[in-house]
Write a protein that holds these residues in place. Structure first.
Motif, PDB file in Angstrom:
ATOM      1  N   PHE A 273     117.958 -19.372  47.648  1.00  0.00           N
ATOM      2  CA  PHE A 273     119.170 -18.668  48.066  1.00  0.00           C
ATOM      3  C   PHE A 273     120.349 -19.629  47.978  1.00  0.00           C
ATOM      4  CE2 PHE A 273     121.670 -17.277  51.962  1.00  0.00           C
ATOM      5  CZ  PHE A 273     122.210 -16.141  51.393  1.00  0.00           C
ATOM      6  N   MET A 274     121.568 -19.089  47.932  1.00  0.00           N
ATOM      7  CA  MET A 274     122.809 -19.868  47.837  1.00  0.00           C
ATOM      8  C   MET A 274     122.899 -20.629  46.517  1.00  0.00           C
ATOM      9  SD  MET A 274     124.635 -19.040  50.427  1.00  0.00           S
ATOM     10  CE  MET A 274     125.933 -20.266  50.625  1.00  0.00           C
ATOM     11  N   THR A 275     122.405 -20.003  45.441  1.00  0.00           N
ATOM     12  CA  THR A 275     122.579 -20.548  44.105  1.00  0.00           C
ATOM     13  C   THR A 275     123.288 -19.507  43.240  1.00  0.00           C
ATOM     14  OG1 THR A 275     120.491 -19.742  43.175  1.00  0.00           O
ATOM     15  CG2 THR A 275     120.419 -21.822  44.371  1.00  0.00           C
ATOM     16  N   HIS A 276     124.233 -19.989  42.435  1.00  0.00           N
ATOM     17  CA  HIS A 276     124.995 -19.104  41.530  1.00  0.00           C
ATOM     18  C   HIS A 276     125.588 -17.940  42.340  1.00  0.00           C
ATOM     19  CE1 HIS A 276     126.372 -17.746  37.759  1.00  0.00           C
ATOM     20  NE2 HIS A 276     125.266 -17.180  37.268  1.00  0.00           N
ATOM     21  N   VAL A 277     126.253 -18.297  43.437  1.00  0.00           N
ATOM     22  CA  VAL A 277     126.692 -17.291  44.406  1.00  0.00           C
ATOM     23  C   VAL A 277     127.756 -16.369  43.816  1.00  0.00           C
ATOM     24  CG1 VAL A 277     127.729 -16.948  46.681  1.00  0.00           C
ATOM     25  CG2 VAL A 277     126.057 -18.789  46.329  1.00  0.00           C
ATOM     26  N   ARG A 278     128.644 -16.906  43.010  1.00  0.00           N
ATOM     27  CA  ARG A 278     129.682 -16.054  42.414  1.00  0.00           C
ATOM     28  C   ARG A 278     129.058 -14.903  41.615  1.00  0.00           C
ATOM     29  NH1 ARG A 278     135.022 -18.184  41.965  1.00  0.00           N
ATOM     30  NH2 ARG A 278     135.226 -20.219  43.010  1.00  0.00           N
ATOM     31  N   HIS A 279     127.947 -15.170  40.978  1.00  0.00           N
ATOM     32  CA  HIS A 279     127.234 -14.131  40.224  1.00  0.00           C
ATOM     33  C   HIS A 279     126.423 -13.239  41.156  1.00  0.00           C
ATOM     34  CE1 HIS A 279     125.034 -12.278  36.950  1.00  0.00           C
ATOM     35  NE2 HIS A 279     123.872 -12.749  37.388  1.00  0.00           N
ATOM     36  N   ALA A 280     125.800 -13.847  42.155  1.00  0.00           N
ATOM     37  CA  ALA A 280     124.947 -13.085  43.071  1.00  0.00           C
ATOM     38  C   ALA A 280     125.707 -11.940  43.730  1.00  0.00           C
ATOM     39  CB  ALA A 280     124.354 -14.009  44.133  1.00  0.00           C
ATOM     40  N   VAL A 281     126.945 -12.197  44.155  1.00  0.00           N
ATOM     41  CA  VAL A 281     127.677 -11.142  44.858  1.00  0.00           C
ATOM     42  C   VAL A 281     128.132 -10.028  43.910  1.00  0.00           C
ATOM     43  CG1 VAL A 281     128.423 -12.665  46.716  1.00  0.00           C
ATOM     44  CG2 VAL A 281     129.882 -12.398  44.699  1.00  0.00           C
ATOM     45  N   GLU A 282     128.025 -10.262  42.614  1.00  0.00           N
ATOM     46  CA  GLU A 282     128.364  -9.219  41.643  1.00  0.00           C
ATOM     47  C   GLU A 282     127.178  -8.318  41.324  1.00  0.00           C
ATOM     48  OE1 GLU A 282     129.715 -11.432  38.289  1.00  0.00           O
ATOM     49  OE2 GLU A 282     131.721 -11.797  39.112  1.00  0.00           O
ATOM     50  N   ILE A 283     125.941  -8.785  41.561  1.00  0.00           N
ATOM     51  CA  ILE A 283     124.778  -8.021  41.103  1.00  0.00           C
ATOM     52  C   ILE A 283     123.861  -7.554  42.225  1.00  0.00           C
ATOM     53  CG2 ILE A 283     124.830  -9.138  38.857  1.00  0.00           C
ATOM     54  CD1 ILE A 283     122.382 -10.762  39.725  1.00  0.00           C
ATOM     55  N   THR A 284     124.096  -7.985  43.476  1.00  0.00           N
ATOM     56  CA  THR A 284     123.263  -7.499  44.570  1.00  0.00           C
ATOM     57  C   THR A 284     124.095  -7.303  45.824  1.00  0.00           C
ATOM     58  OG1 THR A 284     121.297  -7.888  45.931  1.00  0.00           O
ATOM     59  CG2 THR A 284     122.560  -9.837  45.296  1.00  0.00           C
ATOM     60  N   ASP A 285     123.773  -6.231  46.547  1.00  0.00           N
ATOM     61  CA  ASP A 285     124.345  -5.998  47.879  1.00  0.00           C
ATOM     62  C   ASP A 285     123.307  -6.230  48.961  1.00  0.00           C
ATOM     63  OD1 ASP A 285     126.979  -5.321  47.209  1.00  0.00           O
ATOM     64  OD2 ASP A 285     126.400  -3.280  46.696  1.00  0.00           O
ATOM     65  N   ASP A 286     122.091  -6.639  48.578  1.00  0.00           N
ATOM     66  CA  ASP A 286     121.059  -6.901  49.571  1.00  0.00           C
ATOM     67  C   ASP A 286     121.480  -8.058  50.470  1.00  0.00           C
ATOM     68  OD1 ASP A 286     119.503  -5.033  47.994  1.00  0.00           O
ATOM     69  OD2 ASP A 286     117.740  -5.919  48.950  1.00  0.00           O
ATOM     70  N   GLU A 287     120.951  -8.030  51.678  1.00  0.00           N
ATOM     71  CA  GLU A 287     121.223  -9.127  52.601  1.00  0.00           C
ATOM     72  C   GLU A 287     120.433 -10.364  52.172  1.00  0.00           C
ATOM     73  OE1 GLU A 287     123.525  -8.795  54.838  1.00  0.00           O
ATOM     74  OE2 GLU A 287     123.766  -6.687  54.324  1.00  0.00           O
ATOM     75  N   PRO A 288     120.992 -11.567  52.419  1.00  0.00           N
ATOM     76  CA  PRO A 288     122.242 -11.845  53.123  1.00  0.00           C
ATOM     77  C   PRO A 288     123.509 -11.813  52.272  1.00  0.00           C
ATOM     78  CG  PRO A 288     120.595 -13.570  53.538  1.00  0.00           C
ATOM     79  CD  PRO A 288     120.143 -12.786  52.352  1.00  0.00           C
ATOM     80  N   TYR A 289     123.390 -11.710  50.935  1.00  0.00           N
ATOM     81  CA  TYR A 289     124.608 -11.710  50.121  1.00  0.00           C
ATOM     82  C   TYR A 289     125.525 -10.555  50.482  1.00  0.00           C
ATOM     83  CZ  TYR A 289     122.816 -15.415  47.063  1.00  0.00           C
ATOM     84  OH  TYR A 289     122.352 -16.611  46.560  1.00  0.00           O
ATOM     85  N   GLY A 290     124.966  -9.478  51.053  1.00  0.00           N
ATOM     86  CA  GLY A 290     125.791  -8.363  51.503  1.00  0.00           C
ATOM     87  C   GLY A 290     126.826  -8.757  52.540  1.00  0.00           C
ATOM     88  N   GLU A 291     126.575  -9.834  53.264  1.00  0.00           N
ATOM     89  CA  GLU A 291     127.583 -10.324  54.219  1.00  0.00           C
ATOM     90  C   GLU A 291     128.878 -10.665  53.492  1.00  0.00           C
ATOM     91  OE1 GLU A 291     126.041 -13.619  56.436  1.00  0.00           O
ATOM     92  OE2 GLU A 291     124.166 -12.580  56.911  1.00  0.00           O
ATOM     93  N   LEU A 292     128.753 -11.273  52.318  1.00  0.00           N
ATOM     94  CA  LEU A 292     129.947 -11.623  51.554  1.00  0.00           C
ATOM     95  C   LEU A 292     130.641 -10.371  51.035  1.00  0.00           C
ATOM     96  CD1 LEU A 292     128.613 -14.695  49.546  1.00  0.00           C
ATOM     97  CD2 LEU A 292     130.273 -14.733  51.409  1.00  0.00           C
ATOM     98  N   SER A 293     129.864  -9.402  50.567  1.00  0.00           N
ATOM     99  CA  SER A 293     130.473  -8.168  50.060  1.00  0.00           C
ATOM    100  C   SER A 293     131.287  -7.471  51.139  1.00  0.00           C
ATOM    101  CB  SER A 293     129.377  -7.226  49.544  1.00  0.00           C
ATOM    102  OG  SER A 293     128.655  -7.819  48.499  1.00  0.00           O
ATOM    103  N   ARG A 294     130.743  -7.393  52.347  1.00  0.00           N
ATOM    104  CA  ARG A 294     131.462  -6.732  53.442  1.00  0.00           C
ATOM    105  C   ARG A 294     132.710  -7.518  53.829  1.00  0.00           C
ATOM    106  NH1 ARG A 294     126.224  -6.212  55.045  1.00  0.00           N
ATOM    107  NH2 ARG A 294     126.375  -7.785  56.691  1.00  0.00           N
ATOM    108  N   PHE A 295     132.603  -8.826  53.847  1.00  0.00           N
ATOM    109  CA  PHE A 295     133.767  -9.652  54.159  1.00  0.00           C
ATOM    110  C   PHE A 295     134.869  -9.430  53.124  1.00  0.00           C
ATOM    111  CE2 PHE A 295     136.335 -13.481  54.013  1.00  0.00           C
ATOM    112  CZ  PHE A 295     136.514 -13.813  55.348  1.00  0.00           C
ATOM    113  N   PHE A 296     134.504  -9.451  51.846  1.00  0.00           N
ATOM    114  CA  PHE A 296     135.492  -9.303  50.785  1.00  0.00           C
ATOM    115  C   PHE A 296     136.132  -7.917  50.800  1.00  0.00           C
ATOM    116  CE2 PHE A 296     132.967 -12.584  48.096  1.00  0.00           C
ATOM    117  CZ  PHE A 296     133.513 -13.621  48.837  1.00  0.00           C
ATOM    118  N   ARG A 297     135.374  -6.910  51.242  1.00  0.00           N
ATOM    119  CA  ARG A 297     135.904  -5.558  51.311  1.00  0.00           C
ATOM    120  C   ARG A 297     137.076  -5.477  52.281  1.00  0.00           C
ATOM    121  NH1 ARG A 297     131.320  -2.437  53.193  1.00  0.00           N
ATOM    122  NH2 ARG A 297     130.427  -3.238  51.247  1.00  0.00           N
TER     123      ARG A 297
END
Length: 324
Positions: free
Chosen positions: A213-237
């Motif tokens: 986890f926490m690798t290639h994060v800029r890409h991860a938030v573009e292709i998954t909304d699953d947790e924990p990356y979903g925390e970033l999606s909600r923050f950015f929203r």
């Protein structure tokens, strides 16, 4: 279903890294500050565990900011010489759990040092008790990914990765451990921590990095909304004006930048049906990894990354790896 690129494309996937200016200086300063606090490792052997084949020590040491970080040290009973030690990091939301959760590596003849995870351990699956006394400032989404994310100096994962380096130092300090034969390992968040420790800690001889986890994060938030990356999606929203600031902070801990600096032998795992750490984010780190490396691919598995079958691969790989 398969959730990412075809395997042949994944094996060649080596995206450009977003590396902040001064990345190395940032971590040199961070670790120098941490080492300004005495490590003060403490080990108390427990006598009431009912585990006849291992000696169990309640452990602690000074991590980031001098904060006390808990852990376990398990040593095979009757060991006559210092042993190689597997330093274990834990997945998101978990803590050090109970001593009998960690019997695999002692059963194989290794000491194991389990680091509790600051501010976690109440996720419902593995308890912990180490606080995080430095919460950071600014808005955040519940969870850890946005805690202190407006400033690299305040970011949660700066503290956690510093703890990981100090955990290696604490493990090396115990007389039952051969300080020249330290292996770091973990899965998911623990895999990301192990990757960081392989890059940042002195004395690490090998790393076993599962579905990090926490690798290639800029890409991860573009292709998954699953947790924990979903925390970033909600923050950015809700905070779109802070997207660049947060991603710039995360670049300071991203596993791609750690991988480019890690040179010890490493065994990775990746699962092609993993929606939490998608395969492309794992292969991106693997393909940037600077040391000798191998990877086990689990086409029909999800975030467990091969589970017990991957443990079998690790036992074999580590037994065949010269650690001296």
């Amino acid at each position: 279903m398969f959730v990412d690129m075809p395997l042949a494309q994944l094996r060649e996937y080596r995206p450009e890294r977003s590396e902040p200016a001064g990345f190395d200086a940032f971590w040199e300063r961070t670790l120098k500050e941490a080492r300004g606090h005495a490590l003060a490792p403490a080990f108390t052997e427990l006598g009431d565990t009912h585990l006849a084949s291992v000696r169990v020590h309640d452990a602690s040491f000074a991590g980031f900011g001098g904060h006390r970080i808990g852990g376990w040290l398990l040593v095979p009973a009757g060991a006559a010489e210092p042993l190689p030690c597997v330093v274990q990091y834990i997945g998101y939301g978990g803590g050090r759990g109970l001593p009998h959760d960690w019997l695999l590596w002692p059963a194989a003849g290794y000491a194991t040092f389990v680091m509790d995870t600051r501010g976690q351990g109440a996720g419902g699956w593995s308890g912990g008790g180490t606080p995080d006394p430095t919460p950071g400032s600014g808005p955040e989404t519940p969870g850890k990914l946005t805690r202190g994310a407006l400033d690299p100096d305040e970011y949660y994962y700066r503290r956690l990765y510093t703890d990981a380096v100090r955990a290696v130092e604490a493990a090396r300090s115990h007389p039952a451990v051969d300080g020249g034969r330290i292996v770091v390992t973990g899965g998911s968040q623990g895999g990301g921590i192990a990757l960081a420790a392989a890059a940042l800690a002195d004395g690490v001889r090998a790393a076993m990095i599962d579905v990090p986890f926490m690798t290639h994060v800029r890409h991860a938030v573009e292709i998954t909304d699953d947790e924990p990356y979903g925390e970033l999606s909600r923050f950015f929203r809700s905070q779109p004006h802070l997207v660049d600031t947060v991603l710039d902070t995360i670049d300071h801990v991203d596993g791609l930048n750690m991988a480019a600096r890690a040179t010890v032998p490493a065994l990775f795992s990746v699962a092609l049906r993993d929606p939490i750490t998608p395969a492309s984010t794992v292969f991106a780190a693997y393909n940037h990894y600077a040391g000798p490396k191998d990877i086990r691919v689990w086409p029909y598995n999800g975030h467990e990354g091969g589970g017990a079958h991957q443990k079998t691969e690790q036992l074999r790989w580590l037994a065949e790896l010269p650690l001296s």
